[in-house]
Design an enzyme around this catalytic site. Structure first.
Site, short mmCIF file in Angstrom:
data_model
loop_
_atom_site.label_atom_id
_atom_site.label_comp_id
_atom_site.label_asym_id
_atom_site.label_seq_id
_atom_site.Cartn_x
_atom_site.Cartn_y
_atom_site.Cartn_z
N HIS A 173 -6.85 6.52 -0.61
CA HIS A 173 -6.02 5.33 -0.85
C HIS A 173 -5.22 5.00 0.42
O HIS A 173 -4.00 5.16 0.47
CB HIS A 173 -5.09 5.69 -2.02
CG HIS A 173 -4.26 4.60 -2.61
ND1 HIS A 173 -3.48 3.77 -1.86
CD2 HIS A 173 -4.07 4.22 -3.89
CE1 HIS A 173 -2.83 2.93 -2.66
NE2 HIS A 173 -3.19 3.19 -3.90
N GLU A 277 -8.87 0.77 0.55
CA GLU A 277 -9.11 2.08 -0.08
C GLU A 277 -10.61 2.32 -0.25
O GLU A 277 -11.31 1.51 -0.84
CB GLU A 277 -8.40 2.11 -1.43
CG GLU A 277 -6.92 1.76 -1.32
CD GLU A 277 -6.26 1.57 -2.68
OE1 GLU A 277 -6.67 2.22 -3.65
OE2 GLU A 277 -5.32 0.75 -2.77
C1 BG6 Z 1 -3.63 0.64 -6.02
C2 BG6 Z 1 -3.87 0.06 -7.37
O1 BG6 Z 1 -4.73 1.35 -5.60
O2 BG6 Z 1 -2.51 1.53 -6.09
C3 BG6 Z 1 -2.63 -0.69 -7.80
O3 BG6 Z 1 -5.00 -0.79 -7.34
C4 BG6 Z 1 -1.43 0.23 -7.79
O4 BG6 Z 1 -2.83 -1.25 -9.09
C5 BG6 Z 1 -1.32 0.87 -6.41
O5 BG6 Z 1 -0.26 -0.52 -8.08
C6 BG6 Z 1 -0.16 1.86 -6.27
O6 BG6 Z 1 -0.20 2.81 -7.28
P1 BG6 Z 1 0.95 3.89 -7.38
O7 BG6 Z 1 0.64 4.72 -8.57
O8 BG6 Z 1 0.89 4.69 -6.10
O9 BG6 Z 1 2.24 3.14 -7.48
#
Ligand code: BG6
Length: 307
Positions: A173, A277
């Site tokens: 990510h 990602e």
């Molecule tokens: C992204 C998702 O990969 O991660 C989003 O597609 C999400 O929907 C974002 O808001 C962040 O997620 P988190 O759990 O780290 O706040």
């Protein structure tokens, strides 16, 4: 390796003088600090989370929020969180943690080496245990290769060590640091179908133009193996995200309201980041037979734009 080893213990076992050392990082969490003529990088054992990558002579390539937490059980906001075995909320299990089980786990170090060509290669490991089985009833071993040169190579291997096949989602990510996301152009996803999470998961088709970010963006591009580039004119560079064994790409920027709603993200930080990602998610989830292994790789490089 038991997770209670201190930074000093790890340094004695794995450290490479003047190149790679383990030390207590933010809020005492152990991190690996790498510094070579090719790049500087930092990786926390908490989540095997790469938080910094700076090729020599360049600005930081990864975004890391000033408001990020560094605490047991909390995800680091920025860098490269590892998402496994589900992406986002777990379908049918609202009680399960968002984005899987391993981004807040204590990973162990399997090896740390400097290659003859100067790159540093570290291998992390995490395996299923009573805590993971209580939530997700499968046996697995994850190994994660991080190679730091003037590029950053990441490879996540999932090994099914159980007796039944399982399905999983995964993502590296990656939060890229950009000067102003509104001025960035993303190329590589033309004419690809995506699920728009900001619009009730509607399935849409990307046009053939470079993508500009003009509002909250949360898209799962499906059935795409293409490399992506993010051209950042204000920074004067282009970042390339090239992948293997990944059939989906997520593009995410929270924009103004979502940024305000996130406690571990500065209200004004959203222009400074863009997530591209590398994933296998949604209909591109992976099915893994017993004893089988699956490797997903991404290579991130940054080049100066010709003036
Ligand atoms: C992204 C998702 O990969 O991660 C989003 O597609 C999400 O929907 C974002 O808001 C962040 O997620 P988190 O759990 O780290 O706040």
């Amino acid at each position: 390796m038991p997770p209670h080893l201190t930074a000093a213990d790890l340094d004695r076992s794995f450290g490479i003088a003047n190149v790679a050392r383990f030390e207590p990082g933010n809020d005492g969490l152990t991190r690996l600090v790498i510094s070579t003529p090719q790049a500087d990088a930092e990786i926390y054992l908490h989540g095997a989370h790469v938080t910094e990558f700076r090729p020599r002579g360049q600005d930081e390539v990864l975004f890391l929020s000033d408001k990020s937490l560094f605490a047991k059980g909390k995800a680091i906001r920025g860098g490269v969180p590892i998402i496994f075995p589900w992406f986002g909320p777990r379908a049918g299990h609202p009680e399960s943690p968002q984005h899987g089980l391993v981004r807040t786990a204590d990973w162990s170090v399997e090896s740390l080496d400097q290659l003859e060509t100067g790159e540093v290669l570290v291998v992390f490991r995490y395996e299923s245990n009573a805590d993971t089985r209580a939530i997700w009833p499968h046996d697995f071993v994850l190994r994660y290769w991080v190679q730091v040169g003037d590029y950053l190579d990441l490879c996540l291997e999932v090994h099914n060590t159980g007796v039944d096949a399982f399905d999983f989602e995964e993502a590296l990510h990656t939060y890229l640091a950009v000067s102003d996301v509104r001025r960035v152009e993303v190329v590589g996803l033309s004419n690809t179908e995506y699920l728009d999470k900001t619009d009730g998961m509607l399935r849409k088709q990307q046009d053939g133009q470079p993508i500009r970010i003009t509002g909250e963006t949360d898209r799962v591009y499906l059935n795409t193996q293409s490399a992506c580039t993010a051209k950042d004119p204000d920074e004067g560079r282009i970042v390339m995200v090239e992948k293997q064994n990944s059939n989906a790409t997520v593009l995410w920027n929270p924009w103004i309201a979502k940024a305000k709603a996130m406690a571990d993200f500065g209200d004004e930080e959203w222009p400074a980041m863009l997530c591209i990602e590398t994933c296998n998610v949604a209909e591109n989830a992976v099915q893994l037979d017993p004893k089988a292994k699956h490797e997903m790789r991404v290579s991130i490089t940054a080049e100066r734009l010709a003036v």
